[in-house]
Structure formats: structure tokens, C-alpha cells
Motif scaffolding. Structure first.
Motif, PDB file in Angstrom:
ATOM      1  N   VAL A 172      -7.441   8.160  14.541  1.00 29.17           N
ATOM      2  CA  VAL A 172      -6.552   7.004  14.644  1.00 29.17           C
ATOM      3  C   VAL A 172      -7.367   5.717  14.571  1.00 29.17           C
ATOM      4  O   VAL A 172      -6.975   4.749  13.896  1.00 29.17           O
ATOM      5  N   ASN A 173      -8.511   5.698  15.254  1.00 21.20           N
ATOM      6  CA  ASN A 173      -9.404   4.536  15.184  1.00 21.20           C
ATOM      7  C   ASN A 173      -9.804   4.253  13.744  1.00 21.20           C
ATOM      8  O   ASN A 173      -9.825   3.097  13.297  1.00 21.20           O
ATOM      9  N   GLU A 174     -10.120   5.308  13.003  1.00 20.09           N
ATOM     10  CA  GLU A 174     -10.548   5.124  11.624  1.00 20.09           C
ATOM     11  C   GLU A 174      -9.429   4.544  10.765  1.00 20.09           C
ATOM     12  O   GLU A 174      -9.681   3.740   9.868  1.00 20.09           O
ATOM     13  N   CYS A 175      -8.182   4.934  11.046  1.00 20.42           N
ATOM     14  CA  CYS A 175      -7.050   4.369  10.308  1.00 20.42           C
ATOM     15  C   CYS A 175      -6.993   2.853  10.494  1.00 20.42           C
ATOM     16  O   CYS A 175      -6.789   2.098   9.532  1.00 20.42           O
ATOM     17  N   LEU A 176      -7.188   2.408  11.739  1.00 19.22           N
ATOM     18  CA  LEU A 176      -7.180   0.973  12.018  1.00 19.22           C
ATOM     19  C   LEU A 176      -8.331   0.275  11.306  1.00 19.22           C
ATOM     20  O   LEU A 176      -8.151  -0.797  10.706  1.00 19.22           O
ATOM     21  N   VAL A 177      -9.511   0.884  11.363  1.00 20.59           N
ATOM     22  CA  VAL A 177     -10.683   0.306  10.703  1.00 20.59           C
ATOM     23  C   VAL A 177     -10.440   0.193   9.200  1.00 20.59           C
ATOM     24  O   VAL A 177     -10.764  -0.829   8.578  1.00 20.59           O
ATOM     25  N   ARG A 178      -9.865   1.222   8.609  1.00 20.67           N
ATOM     26  CA  ARG A 178      -9.569   1.198   7.184  1.00 20.67           C
ATOM     27  C   ARG A 178      -8.568   0.085   6.853  1.00 20.67           C
ATOM     28  O   ARG A 178      -8.766  -0.669   5.890  1.00 20.67           O
ATOM     29  N   TYR A 179      -7.511  -0.007   7.632  1.00 22.08           N
ATOM     30  CA  TYR A 179      -6.491  -1.020   7.365  1.00 22.08           C
ATOM     31  C   TYR A 179      -7.087  -2.429   7.402  1.00 22.08           C
ATOM     32  O   TYR A 179      -6.903  -3.225   6.469  1.00 22.08           O
ATOM     33  N   LEU A 180      -7.818  -2.726   8.472  1.00 21.58           N
ATOM     34  CA  LEU A 180      -8.411  -4.054   8.608  1.00 21.58           C
ATOM     35  C   LEU A 180      -9.470  -4.304   7.529  1.00 21.58           C
ATOM     36  O   LEU A 180      -9.537  -5.396   6.952  1.00 21.58           O
ATOM     37  N   GLY A 181     -10.277  -3.281   7.273  1.00 20.77           N
ATOM     38  CA  GLY A 181     -11.342  -3.434   6.286  1.00 20.77           C
ATOM     39  C   GLY A 181     -10.814  -3.609   4.875  1.00 20.77           C
ATOM     40  O   GLY A 181     -11.296  -4.462   4.116  1.00 20.77           O
ATOM     41  N   PHE A 182      -9.820  -2.808   4.504  1.00 16.28           N
ATOM     42  CA  PHE A 182      -9.245  -2.920   3.165  1.00 16.28           C
ATOM     43  C   PHE A 182      -8.590  -4.283   2.962  1.00 16.28           C
ATOM     44  O   PHE A 182      -8.626  -4.835   1.856  1.00 16.28           O
ATOM     45  N   ARG A 183      -7.988  -4.814   4.033  1.00 14.30           N
ATOM     46  CA  ARG A 183      -7.399  -6.164   3.932  1.00 14.30           C
ATOM     47  C   ARG A 183      -8.491  -7.199   3.677  1.00 14.30           C
ATOM     48  O   ARG A 183      -8.330  -8.086   2.825  1.00 14.30           O
ATOM     49  N   ARG A 184      -9.584  -7.098   4.417  1.00 13.86           N
ATOM     50  CA  ARG A 184     -10.679  -8.057   4.226  1.00 13.86           C
ATOM     51  C   ARG A 184     -11.234  -7.979   2.808  1.00 13.86           C
ATOM     52  O   ARG A 184     -11.587  -9.000   2.200  1.00 13.86           O
ATOM     53  N   LEU A 185     -11.329  -6.771   2.302  1.00 10.79           N
ATOM     54  CA  LEU A 185     -11.899  -6.561   0.963  1.00 10.79           C
ATOM     55  C   LEU A 185     -10.875  -6.797  -0.153  1.00 10.79           C
ATOM     56  O   LEU A 185     -11.228  -6.752  -1.327  1.00 10.79           O
ATOM     57  N   ARG A 186      -9.620  -6.994   0.231  1.00  7.55           N
ATOM     58  CA  ARG A 186      -8.518  -7.212  -0.715  1.00  7.55           C
ATOM     59  C   ARG A 186      -8.327  -6.022  -1.647  1.00  7.55           C
ATOM     60  O   ARG A 186      -8.103  -6.176  -2.853  1.00  7.55           O
ATOM     61  N   ILE A 187      -8.416  -4.830  -1.057  1.00  5.78           N
ATOM     62  CA  ILE A 187      -8.198  -3.605  -1.839  1.00  5.78           C
ATOM     63  C   ILE A 187      -7.067  -2.769  -1.228  1.00  5.78           C
ATOM     64  O   ILE A 187      -6.885  -1.608  -1.593  1.00  5.78           O
ATOM     65  N   LEU A 188      -6.303  -3.365  -0.305  1.00  7.38           N
ATOM     66  CA  LEU A 188      -5.246  -2.618   0.370  1.00  7.38           C
ATOM     67  C   LEU A 188      -4.063  -2.338  -0.548  1.00  7.38           C
ATOM     68  O   LEU A 188      -3.486  -1.238  -0.507  1.00  7.38           O
ATOM     69  N   LYS A 189      -3.710  -3.286  -1.388  1.00  7.82           N
ATOM     70  CA  LYS A 189      -2.526  -3.144  -2.236  1.00  7.82           C
ATOM     71  C   LYS A 189      -2.639  -1.907  -3.126  1.00  7.82           C
ATOM     72  O   LYS A 189      -3.587  -1.736  -3.867  1.00  7.82           O
ATOM     73  N   GLY A 190      -1.618  -1.029  -3.021  1.00  8.38           N
ATOM     74  CA  GLY A 190      -1.578   0.180  -3.830  1.00  8.38           C
ATOM     75  C   GLY A 190      -2.443   1.310  -3.303  1.00  8.38           C
ATOM     76  O   GLY A 190      -2.496   2.387  -3.900  1.00  8.38           O
ATOM     77  N   ASN A 191      -3.124   1.084  -2.171  1.00 10.65           N
ATOM     78  CA  ASN A 191      -4.065   2.090  -1.653  1.00 10.65           C
ATOM     79  C   ASN A 191      -3.787   2.450  -0.197  1.00 10.65           C
ATOM     80  O   ASN A 191      -4.681   2.930   0.500  1.00 10.65           O
ATOM     81  N   PHE A 192      -2.549   2.240   0.255  1.00  8.48           N
ATOM     82  CA  PHE A 192      -2.248   2.499   1.663  1.00  8.48           C
ATOM     83  C   PHE A 192      -2.424   3.970   2.029  1.00  8.48           C
ATOM     84  O   PHE A 192      -2.685   4.300   3.183  1.00  8.48           O
ATOM     85  N   ARG A 193      -2.314   4.859   1.030  1.00  4.68           N
ATOM     86  CA  ARG A 193      -2.486   6.287   1.322  1.00  4.68           C
ATOM     87  C   ARG A 193      -3.868   6.568   1.891  1.00  4.68           C
ATOM     88  O   ARG A 193      -4.051   7.514   2.673  1.00  4.68           O
ATOM     89  N   TYR A 194      -4.850   5.764   1.495  1.00  5.71           N
ATOM     90  CA  TYR A 194      -6.199   5.965   2.019  1.00  5.71           C
ATOM     91  C   TYR A 194      -6.291   5.555   3.491  1.00  5.71           C
ATOM     92  O   TYR A 194      -7.150   6.056   4.221  1.00  5.71           O
ATOM     93  N   VAL A 195      -5.438   4.641   3.927  1.00  2.23           N
ATOM     94  CA  VAL A 195      -5.426   4.228   5.329  1.00  2.23           C
ATOM     95  C   VAL A 195      -5.040   5.410   6.212  1.00  2.23           C
ATOM     96  O   VAL A 195      -5.631   5.643   7.273  1.00  2.23           O
ATOM     97  N   CYS A 196      -4.056   6.174   5.778  1.00  2.00           N
ATOM     98  CA  CYS A 196      -3.528   7.291   6.571  1.00  2.00           C
ATOM     99  C   CYS A 196      -4.301   8.590   6.368  1.00  2.00           C
ATOM    100  O   CYS A 196      -4.052   9.571   7.078  1.00  2.00           O
ATOM    101  N   ARG A 197      -5.212   8.604   5.442  1.00  2.00           N
ATOM    102  CA  ARG A 197      -5.919   9.838   5.108  1.00  2.00           C
ATOM    103  C   ARG A 197      -6.584  10.522   6.307  1.00  2.00           C
ATOM    104  O   ARG A 197      -6.524  11.747   6.428  1.00  2.00           O
ATOM    105  N   PRO A 198      -7.241   9.774   7.223  1.00  2.00           N
ATOM    106  CA  PRO A 198      -7.891  10.449   8.365  1.00  2.00           C
ATOM    107  C   PRO A 198      -6.933  11.275   9.215  1.00  2.00           C
ATOM    108  O   PRO A 198      -7.346  12.276   9.818  1.00  2.00           O
ATOM    109  N   LEU A 199      -5.663  10.864   9.302  1.00  2.00           N
ATOM    110  CA  LEU A 199      -4.696  11.607  10.102  1.00  2.00           C
ATOM    111  C   LEU A 199      -4.452  12.986   9.495  1.00  2.00           C
ATOM    112  O   LEU A 199      -4.347  13.978  10.218  1.00  2.00           O
ATOM    113  N   ALA A 200      -4.376  13.034   8.161  1.00  2.00           N
ATOM    114  CA  ALA A 200      -4.167  14.317   7.488  1.00  2.00           C
ATOM    115  C   ALA A 200      -5.401  15.203   7.610  1.00  2.00           C
ATOM    116  O   ALA A 200      -5.303  16.401   7.910  1.00  2.00           O
TER     117      ALA A 200
END
Length: 268
Positions: free
Chosen positions: A220-248
Motif C-alpha cells: 500500500v505504501n508503494e502505491c502511494l509512492v508511485r502515485y505521488l512520484g508519477f505525478r511529479r514526473l508527469r507520467i501518471l496520465k494513462g498509466n494509473f494501472r501501474y499505481v495499483c500494480r503492487p496490490l496485485a
């Protein structure tokens, strides 16, 4: 003043032999102009007293101690406060640096000013010795962070001024077990870039015990890190599946996940 400061955190390390190997692998480097800063993060007296005794063998080692366990980020940040080296090298308490690791990484950073940090490839080791290898992407870009961190944390060496400009590691409990991923994405968001030497200068311990430590809440921590990090890097759009990947991934039984890793990275 040493050219390199090696930073390591420890916490109730179960296998003293592994920790001794890790420490000795730094002390036996071909590059010798370094200081070795170790912060014990609230270990029980049995391990901490052993660590202090063992480290008396070399005056380049300084040992610090946190009274309470605060997490790896806090331990490394404490080392950072006392570090004097131009370059900062990471080390973990159960891995092994090959003798020429520091020499090659210092030479690289001296020559290639455009890179803020440098990592390397690793041999994967366990109870049966070397069982595989992992070679990270040579020149990671922002989108390299979508699948996983493109740098293997304990292998890196970074310019001290860069680490200080980013205020070290984030110590939030929400970043536990993902503080390195968060740091590398903040580094790239700030305009810095890194490189991975395509040579195995490190032995990274990855066995079933390591997977058993990866509790689901850290996913769950990694999901948060991914979400915040992808936003900073401006790569979140179209890639939200990678945010949830650690849960799977976290739903896969640990023994099966370990088998998958052995199959993927096992020696051919």
C-alpha cells in the motif's frame, strides 16, 4: 576529508556472518579514501553490542545508534548529517560489494559530470550462493519508473550536494520500504539523471526470507509512492494501472513470487 562516505543502516540483523561479510566487503575495497558510517536503528543490545565490537577493527568506521527504531530513511539521514565525502555510497547489512565497486563508481562520476548518481548490475545470492543476475537499464528515463525502480538502492553512489539539495530520504511512515523509490523519482523530477554501470559490481541478497519480510501494508505504501512520484514526473496520465500494480503482486503467495523471480533472473 575522505572522498567517499559509505552509508549503512542496521536493525536486529539475524545473521551476524552476513553483516560481517557486508562490512568487510567495504573495508577490502581497492579504493581506500572513504569513511564508513553505520547507524543502528534501535536494535536490541545483543546485536548492537556485537556491531560495536566488530567495527572496532577499522578506525574508518563510525557507529551511531537510534534509541528507537525509526526506519531505514531516518537511519540513513542520520549518517548523511555526519557525512563528509564528496560522494555518498549506499550499502546494506546483508549484501556484498565487490572489491572494485567504489573505485569504478568514483571514476565514473569524476568523468561524467552530467550524472547525479551511478548504480550497477548485481549477482543475486542466497543460501545456495550465487543463483542469478540482474542488470538494470543503463540510462533510465522518467518512464522507466513505471514498472519498478530502475536503480538497485544499495548499489548506488551519488554526489553529496545532490543528496543534500533533495533533503535526503523522506522519513514518513507512509514511505516505509519504498523510501528509495520515492527518492529516485524526486531526483528525476528535480532534473537530475542517473546511470547504471553494465557490470556486476555487487552481490545482492535475495532469498525466500527477504520475501517473507514484504508485508502487504508495504505494498500500500508503494502505491502511494508511485502515485505521488508519477505525478511529479508527469507520467501518471494513462498509466494509473501501474499505481495499483503492487496490490496485485502482493496477492501472490511469497513462495510463488520467489519462484517467479528465480525463473526470471536465474543464471542461464
Amino acid at each position: 576529508m575522505p572522498e567517499v562516505s559509505v552509508l549503512m543502516g542496521t536493525y536486529n540483523e539475524k545473521n551476524h556472518e552476513h553483516t560481517a561479510l557486508a562490512i568487510d566487503s567495504i573495508l577490502c575495497q581497492t579504493f581506500t579514501d572513504f569513511e564508513f558510517l553505520i547507524c543502528d536503528d534501535g536494535s536490541a543490545a545483543m546485536f548492537y553490542n556485537w556491531l560495536v565490537r566488530y567495527c572496532k577493527k577499522d578506525d574508518r568506521i563510525r557507529v551511531f545508534h537510534n534509541r528507537q527504531n525509526q526506519g531505514l530513511a531516518a537511519a540513513l539521514n542520520r549518517c548523511l548529517r555526519y557525512a563528509e565525502g564528496r560522494y555518498l555510497a549506499r550499502m546494506d547489512a546483508d549484501d556484498v560489494s565487490k572489491p572494485n565497486r567504489l573505485e569504478k563508481q568514483v571514476a565514473f562520476l569524476r568523468k561524467h559530470k552530467k550524472y547525479a548518481l551511478v548504480g550497477c548490475g548485481v549477482q543475486l545470492i542466497g543460501g545456495d550462493g550465487v543463483w542469478g543476475r540482474r542488470m538494470p537499464e543503463e540510462i533510465p528515463v522518467k518512464k522507466s519508473f513505471l514498472s519498478t525502480s530502475p536503480f538497485i538502492h544499495p548499489t548506488i553512489m551519488i554526489r553529496r550536494e545532490v543528496m543534500l539539495s533533495l533533503h535526503g530520504y523522506c522519513e514518513s511512515r507512509k514511505m516505509l520500504r519504498a523510501e528509495d523509490y520515492d527518492f529516485f523519482m524526486r531526483l528525476y523530477a528535480a532534473g537530475y539523471v542517473g546511470y547504471n554501470i553494465q557490470d556486476m559490481l555487487f552481490q545482492y541478497r535475495e532469498d525466500l526470507n527477504a520475501y517473507e519480510k514484504r508485508k502487504y501494508r508495504y505494498r500500500v505504501n508503494e502505491c502511494l509512492v508511485r502515485y505521488l512520484g508519477f505525478r511529479r514526473l508527469r507520467i501518471l496520465k494513462g498509466n494509473f494501472r501501474y499505481v495499483c500494480r503492487p496490490l496485485a503482486v502482493g496477492m501472490i503467495p511469497q513462495k510463488i513470487m520467489y519462484y517467479i523471480r528465480r525463473t526470471r533472473f536465474g543464471a542461464k
